[in-house]
Design a protein around this motif. Structure first.
Motif, mmCIF file in Angstrom:
data_model
loop_
_atom_site.group_PDB
_atom_site.id
_atom_site.type_symbol
_atom_site.label_atom_id
_atom_site.label_comp_id
_atom_site.label_asym_id
_atom_site.label_seq_id
_atom_site.Cartn_x
_atom_site.Cartn_y
_atom_site.Cartn_z
ATOM 1 N N UNK A 386 0.876 -1.544 -0.148
ATOM 2 C CA UNK A 386 0.319 0.568 -0.334
ATOM 3 C C UNK A 386 1.079 1.006 0.180
ATOM 4 N N UNK A 387 0.449 1.821 -0.675
ATOM 5 C CA UNK A 387 1.702 3.433 -1.058
ATOM 6 C C UNK A 387 1.323 4.335 0.617
ATOM 7 N N UNK A 388 0.881 4.000 1.519
ATOM 8 C CA UNK A 388 0.734 4.514 2.187
ATOM 9 C C UNK A 388 1.304 3.794 3.531
ATOM 10 N N UNK A 401 0.664 -10.372 10.427
ATOM 11 C CA UNK A 401 1.910 -9.512 11.236
ATOM 12 C C UNK A 401 1.411 -7.638 11.238
ATOM 13 N N UNK A 402 1.228 -7.614 12.649
ATOM 14 C CA UNK A 402 1.437 -5.702 12.556
ATOM 15 C C UNK A 402 2.811 -5.654 12.799
ATOM 16 N N UNK A 403 3.251 -4.652 12.707
ATOM 17 C CA UNK A 403 4.216 -4.423 13.502
ATOM 18 C C UNK A 403 4.246 -2.477 13.744
ATOM 19 N N UNK A 413 -2.214 0.538 9.621
ATOM 20 C CA UNK A 413 -2.070 -0.743 8.973
ATOM 21 C C UNK A 413 -3.222 -0.770 8.866
ATOM 22 N N UNK A 414 -4.603 -0.659 9.746
ATOM 23 C CA UNK A 414 -6.194 -1.552 10.069
ATOM 24 C C UNK A 414 -6.539 -0.804 8.487
ATOM 25 N N UNK A 419 -8.461 -1.967 3.222
ATOM 26 C CA UNK A 419 -8.922 -1.539 1.665
ATOM 27 C C UNK A 419 -8.382 -2.516 0.327
ATOM 28 N N UNK A 420 -6.993 -2.736 1.284
ATOM 29 C CA UNK A 420 -6.079 -4.327 0.612
ATOM 30 C C UNK A 420 -7.327 -5.334 0.112
#
Length: 464
Positions: A386-388, A401-403, A413-414, A419-420
């Motif tokens: 994702x570009x963000x 896995x969330x960083x 990230x959520x 969106x993805x």
């Protein structure tokens, strides 16, 4: 020395760094052991061929440092071991013996299996250390470092792994930059060579409109798939669970009018010790409820591989999706990644695409041990871009896995994950849970019980 000169003059800074680290390991080993005490295990494959020339260059640099270089070092003084097998490709045998003749290798051919052959050789020769062309991602690389004692039950010797942190891309960059010969099978589409019974050309290199013509191995775009030409045994790691392709998020239609469940795992001793309040877990609970998902469990585990593996093993089969977070700094914890790989029964392998993201963040410091952060569970990993996000989200089957290390990062990230998932038609959005409050002045507990049964659609949050 032509190898050292070719690397020094190339424009590939990454390759130069890998080369410098590898030749340093060689020089360090030659300072610790005499020439008579070291050996080199050569099998004719691409990794082994790279190591041969790394050893030649490393020996040259070692002698140069001792001011004992006399002219051209044509012959290679390190004892070379070749385990000859009736299952080997004829091309491998031919290449091995041709290479031995070209570089003056003192080659010992052994017809026994690797363990038995080593036992016999070490009884006869004073060998204390053996150079191996092992790379992270190889089945035998688990738990190894650049200097690793042999495993229990094996004859005692030091395993020397100068190219342990090299990727598929690094191997071919070296071979092509140095313009050295390699086994001809690699030009026929073979990307990882075992025996004649379990190796075929990689189908990803098949030329269009042809069933038996393949592009050379160095044109494989994704190095994670180098072993795609190896025969694969059915995996038993899932223990009868739902197959990977149906485990996790599926299309919206398949979940229509059903309950979707999630588990949340926090990794960190600081949470368990009470030194840090976990704000991310409650945030994820609220977000999951907002899309109609039910949270089955929210747990915290110690910051070690076994604890992570055991909890992921439990939750991945009970929940449609598992969210896991925890680690040091803005990147993923090696413990978390390794624990997930262990839970799924797969190995860690370097991911060149992910390493490029890390390199963009860390810069040229992303070398040596830092490269371990770019190892991901093999065969089950997807990178969601994702570009963000500076680093893509990692999905291992039904584990996300969330960083994030704080709520604003988790919120970003959520939102990107939502969106993805929507754009991929992989997310089923159900009616959100609705929480309602009711207050009463009744003091009779029985009356309160009656009130609950009269209002079954209410969640009684608080009472006065």
């Amino acid at each position: 020395m032509e190898i050292d000169k070719a690397i020094r003059e190339c424009d590939d800074r990454r390759l130069q760094t890998k080369y410098n680290n590898a030749t340093y390991v060689v020089q360090r080993a030659l300072a610790l052991y005499s020439i008579e005490e070291v050996a080199f295990s050569f099998n004719g494959g691409k990794d082994s061929t790279v190591l041969l020339h790394i050893l030649r260059a490393g020996y040259f640099l070692h002698k140069k440092g001792q001011n004992s270089v006399n002219g051209d070092l044509k012959d290679f003084p390190i004892r070379t071991i070749y385990f000859e097998s009736p299952c080997a490709f004829p091309e491998i045998n031919s290449f091995t013996y041709d290479t031995a003749a070209i570089y003056g290798l003192q080659i010992d051919t052994i017809s026994l299996d690797f363990k038995s052959g080593l036992e016999a050789l070490l009884k006869e020769k004073p060998i204390r250390a053996i150079f191996l062309g092992v790379r992270i991602g190889d089945p035998t690389a688990v738990g190894q470092e650049q200097f690793s004692p042999s495993s229990p039950g094996w004859p005692p010797f030091m395993r020397l792994n100068p190219i342990l942190d090299w990727s598929y891309r690094d191997v071919w960059a070296f071979l092509l930059t140095c313009k050295v010969n390699y086994c001809s099978l690699y030009d026929q589409g073979y990307t990882s060579i075992g025996s004649i019974y379990d190796t075929v050309p990689n189908s990803l290199l098949c030329i269009s409109n042809s069933s038996n013509k393949f592009k050379p191995a160095y044109l494989l775009a994704d190095g994670r798939l180098e072993r795609a030409g190896r025969a694969k045994r059915p995996s038993t790691s899932t223990g009868g669970q739902i197959p990977a392709e149906s485990n996790g998020l599926t299309s919206q239609d398949s979940y229509k009018n059903s309950m979707l469940t999630a588990s949340i795992i926090a990794v960190g001793d600081e949470i368990l010790f009470g030194n840090l309040e976990d704000l991310l877990g409650p945030y994820l609970c609220r977000k999951l409820h907002s899309i109609g998902w039910s949270v089955l469990q929210h747990s915290a585990v110690h910051n070690n591989i076994d604890s992570v593996a055991e909890e992921v093993e439990r939750q991945k089969s009970k929940s449609d999706m598992v969210f896991i977070y925890g680690g040091v700094g803005p990147l993923h914890s090696d413990v978390t990644i390794a624990g997930i790989a262990k839970a799924f029964g797969v190995r860690l392998a370097p991911d060149e695409e992910f390493e490029e993201y890390l390199r963009h963040i860390i810069g040229d410091q992303c070398t040596g041990d830092r490269n371990e952060m770019a190892q991901l569970p093999e065969g089950i990993t997807e990178l969601w871009h994702h570009d963000k996000l500076s680093v893509p989200l990692i999905k291992c089957e039904n584990v996300i896995i969330l960083s994030a290390t704080n709520v604003p990062e988790m919120e970003k990230q959520w939102d990107c994950w939502i969106e993805l998932a929507k754009s991929s038609d992989l997310l089923a959005l159900l009616e959100p849970y609705v929480s309602k409050h009711v207050t009463t002045s009744l003091s009779d507990a029985l009356s309160m019980v009656r009130l609950i049964f009269m209002c079954p659609s209410f969640f009684l949050i608080a009472s006065d």
